[in-house]
Design an enzyme around this catalytic site. Structure first.
Site, PDB file in Angstrom:
ATOM      1  N   ASP A  85       7.927  -2.750  -1.251  1.00 23.69           N
ATOM      2  CA  ASP A  85       6.626  -2.296  -1.715  1.00 23.69           C
ATOM      3  C   ASP A  85       6.790  -0.965  -2.449  1.00 23.69           C
ATOM      4  OD1 ASP A  85       3.609  -1.681  -1.584  1.00 23.69           O
ATOM      5  OD2 ASP A  85       3.748  -3.565  -0.486  1.00 23.69           O
ATOM      6  N   HIS A 120       0.472   1.901  -1.542  1.00 20.50           N
ATOM      7  CA  HIS A 120       0.298   0.539  -1.054  1.00 20.50           C
ATOM      8  C   HIS A 120       1.221   0.192   0.110  1.00 20.50           C
ATOM      9  CE1 HIS A 120       0.425  -3.940  -1.572  1.00 20.50           C
ATOM     10  NE2 HIS A 120      -0.806  -3.784  -1.974  1.00 20.50           N
ATOM     11  N   ASN A 165      -4.823 -12.258  -6.006  1.00 19.91           N
ATOM     12  CA  ASN A 165      -6.244 -11.931  -5.836  1.00 19.91           C
ATOM     13  C   ASN A 165      -7.096 -12.279  -7.043  1.00 19.91           C
ATOM     14  OD1 ASN A 165      -5.644 -10.798  -3.341  1.00 19.91           O
ATOM     15  ND2 ASN A 165      -5.313  -8.779  -4.198  1.00 19.91           N
ATOM     16  N   SER A 200      -2.664  -8.765  -0.111  1.00 22.59           N
ATOM     17  CA  SER A 200      -1.702  -7.738   0.326  1.00 22.59           C
ATOM     18  C   SER A 200      -1.853  -7.425   1.797  1.00 22.59           C
ATOM     19  CB  SER A 200      -1.921  -6.447  -0.454  1.00 22.59           C
ATOM     20  OG  SER A 200      -1.250  -6.453  -1.665  1.00 22.59           O
TER      21      SER A 200
END
Length: 809
Positions: free
Chosen positions: A251, A287, A384, A459
């Site tokens: 990430d 994130h 998404n 996520s």
């Protein structure tokens, strides 16, 4: 609401026939696995790769004075420029676009300029690089000749894969990286040759506010639906995880000193070359810390939150560029590094590119070769975009593709779905860890900024599943990645409102294109893999019992048993040792460290249940524990032993070990019962006195249920465990042929909002009545059922149904 997703941008040069103020698209392609992958050129967006020593003021001045473009996102004065910029084209006339591209290609601060490409509705792009892998029979001289002829240079040989090279196209070349990747592939000198896509805003996040971890325990807070969660608390009763299990979090890096994460963080990796050790590098790198908290925040430390697998360790991997980009070769390198450095699970809350061979190869290597050949469990977010197809790499059949659900049990309206979706997990309003202080999503200063209450998207869903995989491996490190996947997918909670059916592409249970196999259930998945031996609690002295286990090893049995067949397999057949003679004996069956206690032969009768009064002097009796007559028969006696219609009594029913006796005269009667055992030996009868008055003989009205007893479903023997799987229930008599069912204690163990019940005639096996009752309980009436002995069964969704022996009178 903020969405973050893959944006890949590809450098394309050329002129196109366009109409003013319109977006006209042209398809281009590259080769992936021998097939052409088609992309669509966007003429309204231009992508810039900047030099390492970019002059911020000079470049921004050029952009701000350009009447044909504008920046797609604001650049703050205090921030340095990211590695890449996207420009919005204000007028899409052909001359304007071509001049924009050529003008910025010539800028000293720009490495490359290209049109943006689109794949399956997602933007993606390329700068000056592509990746090749030499075939075994390709000489290095052939390779060098191609590089020289087309003005390409070797940036590096991949540190994980031999003969795989990252190439750069120099500015003097007349061809783009996309065009050259195709040209190199068509020479047939390479296993593959593909553009090195740059993944911008790759992290699937959808941000709405919520301040509770409903994903772990949903009690209906904030208008949610109670029970729509991953059943974490019940799972923690089995394990909180093992420090031997490692989850790689690929990430934007993880805050290495966060007080709720630090104890569970191992040494990490920085694919960007900034040597951060897995920590964030850029101001936009928030994130990864949020995802890590969902997986492995420390539990019971008096602060913050708990992760799904709070005792497991995490390997932080930083893979982003400034501006939240991911070059796909970095992503591939990160997965290679993770599996080579001991990762058991690899969590990837990003996705959305077109297919890329080095990344696919890295994923397949981790799945096939990781964990010393058992395979890493690789989990990806589906994206998404509310799209009917899952984004790559989640679209690979080898990975677990995770979509998002709401706290009411619906697919989140942003979550991608379709044929490659595997499961869903909580992905809306997730409370998790944040970069400390004001540097993260939560800009509050001090410790108030250490947590974020509105993390969401696929996520957020992906790390829930990664955490469940880590819990499974904590108790079963011997499992392959395929076995872990099967345990997760086959035990999902089937969400109401969706129709599930078999699907050959999803073999681990029923499936639905909107929510996959359903909502991940940590407790059920752990139960499925907890070392256990299954099989009957008792075998008769003449029958063979079959026993199975979900672990491997050598079977052993006690001396009063013998193994008939199956040694060395997962299932064996056993029977009583021929030298043993008895009515009932205890026995054991073992494999590995697991032992199952069983009994051989019928049990001793401990007592007689009754009377169950049907009226007019008719009484019912049953042995305790109850046995079907197919296992052993009960020999009944009634004393005084006068028989016949004109005598004191008459046995009117003696079927399947239930006895009905008609009493004609007042008095005291002795009722006896002893099993006629097929084993050697005998049992002394047990007895019960029955006193009957003249008033009893005149009773004609229906009477309340009597003699309620908690029993298990195998042979309806007495179960003294008051804390049964579905919580504590009580059954009380009501009015005529009525019972009241209530549930006490911890209702989180009841996995059904509506509980199934059934009333069975044990003589014929017929179902007299069945239906449903809320988990809050209720009153059931059996007025239409004849008087007699019955079995009442309740199924709360946990293990075997609970059964009660009922006498309706």
């Amino acid at each position: 609401m903020k969405r973050i997703f893959f944006i890949l941008l590809v450098f394309i040069c050329g002129f196109f026939s366009l109409r003013s103020q319109q977006n006209t698209y042209k398809e281009v392609f590259y080769y992936y696995a021998g097939e052409k992958i088609f992309l669509t050129e966007r003429t309204d967006k231009v992508f810039l790769k900047l030099t390492k020593d970019v002059n911020k003021e000079n470049l921004l001045s050029s952009i701000n004075s350009d009447n044909h473009v504008r920046l797609s996102s604001e650049i703050k004065q205090s921030e340095s420029l990211p590695d890449f910029l996207t420009l919005e084209v204000l007028e899409t006339k052909v001359d304007n676009i071509s001049s924009v591209i050529e003008r910025y290609k010539a800028n000293i601060n720009v490495v490359s300029a290209s049109l943006v490409l689109q794949y399956n509705g997602v933007l993606q792009g390329l700068a000056d690089e592509f990746v090749v892998m030499l075939k075994k029979n390709t000489s290095y001289k052939q390779f060098q000749n191609l590089l020289s002829a087309y003005h390409c240079v070797i940036v590096e040989e991949n540190e994980f894969v031999k003969n795989q090279f990252l190439l750069s196209v120099t500015k003097i070349s007349t061809l783009t990286a996309l065009q050259l990747s195709n040209l190199f592939y068509e020479t047939e000198l390479f296993e593959f040759s593909e553009p090195n896509f740059i993944i911008l805003n790759a992290f699937n996040s959808n941000d709405t506010y919520f301040n509770n971890q409903w994903g772990l325990k949903n009690t209906g807070q904030y208008n949610g639906t109670s029970g729509i969660d991953i059943n974490a608390e019940s799972a923690w009763a089995i394990t909180n995880g093992s420090s031997n299990i490692k989850v790689a979090v690929i990430d934007e890096g993880v805050d290495l000193t966060h007080p709720d994460l630090q104890a569970n963080l191992l040494s990490g990796y920085d694919a960007s070359g900034n040597n951060s050790g897995g920590a964030p590098v850029w101001s936009t790198d928030m994130h990864g810390t949020a995802c890590a908290g969902i997986i492995g925040a420390v539990k019971d430390n008096g602060k913050g939150i708990s992760g799904v697998a709070p005792n497991c360790k995490m390997i932080p991997i930083h893979v982003s560029t400034s501006g939240s980009g991911i070059p796909v070769d970095w992503a591939a390198n990160s997965i290679q590094w993770a599996q080579q450095n001991g990762a058991d699970v690899i969590s990837n809350s990003w996705g959305g590119s077109s297919p890329y061979t080095p990344l696919t190869n890295a994923i397949n290597t981790a799945i096939n070769s990781g964990r010393n050949g058992k395979g890493c469990v690789v989990v990806f977010a589906t994206g998404n975009d509310n799209a009917s197809s899952v984004s790559y790499p989640a679209s690979l059949s080898s990975v677990i593709a995770v979509g998002a659900n709401t706290r009411n049990g619906q697919r989140a309206d942003f979550s991608n779905y379709g044929t490659m979706l595997d499961i869903v997990a909580p992905g809306v309003d997730i409370y998790t860890t944040d970069i400390q202080g004001s540097a993260g999503y939560n800009t509050s200063s001090g410790t108030a900024g250490d947590y974020y209450a509105n993390f969401g998207g696929t996520s957020a869903a992906c790390p829930h599943v990664a955490g469940v995989a880590a819990l499974i491996l904590s108790i079963r490190p011997d499992l392959t990645q395929a076995q872990v996947r099967q345990a997760i997918e086959s035990t999902c909670t089937k969400l109401s409102g969706y129709s599930f059916s078999t699907n050959s592409n999803h073999p681990n249970g029923t499936w639905n294109s909107q929510v996959g196999h359903g909502l991940v259930n940590a407790y059920a998945a752990l139960q499925a893999v907890t070392p256990a031996i299954s099989g009957p609690e008792r075998i008769s002295c003449t029958e063979t019992g079959i026993y199975s286990s979900n672990i491997s090893g050598t079977w052993t049995v006690s001396s009063n048993l013998q193994i008939v067949s199956g040694q060395g397999t997962s299932s064996i057949s056993v029977r009583k040792n021929s030298e043993s003679t008895y009515v009932t004996r205890d026995a054991t069956i073992s494999i590995g460290d697991v032992t199952k206690n069983i009994a051989i032969g019928p049990p001793y009768v401990r007592s007689i249940d009754g009377p169950g009064i049907a009226g007019n002097g008719l009484y019912y009796f049953a042995p305790n524990p109850y046995f079907s007559s197919s296992v052993a028969s009960c020999e009944w006696g009634v004393y005084p032993a006068n028989t016949g219609a004109s005598s004191n009594h008459e046995i009117v029913q003696n079927i399947n070990n239930y006895m009905g006796v008609k009493i004609y005269k007042p008095g005291t009667y002795l009722i006896t019962c002893a099993f006629i055992s097929p084993c050697s030996g005998s049992q002394t009868p047990v007895y019960k006195y029955l006193t009957v008055t003249a008033n009893d003989l005149n009773t004609t009205s229906a009477m309340a249920i009597d003699s309620l007893e908690t029993v298990n479903s195998d042979y309806l023997e007495t179960n003294d465990d008051s804390a049964r799987d579905g919580g504590n229930y009580s059954v009380a008599t009501g009015g005529s042929k009525q019972i009241k069912v209530s549930f006490d204690g911890d209702l989180s163990a009841i996995t059904k909002d509506i509980v199934d019940y059934m009333l069975i005639n044990p003589v014929s096996g017929a179902i007299m009545t069945k239906g449903k009752i809320p988990s809050t309980g209720g009153i059931l009436s059996f007025d239409n059922v004849p008087a007699g002995m019955y079995v009442f069964m309740i199924d709360t969704g946990n293990k075997k149904p609970e059964s009660f022996k009922l006498l309706l009178r």
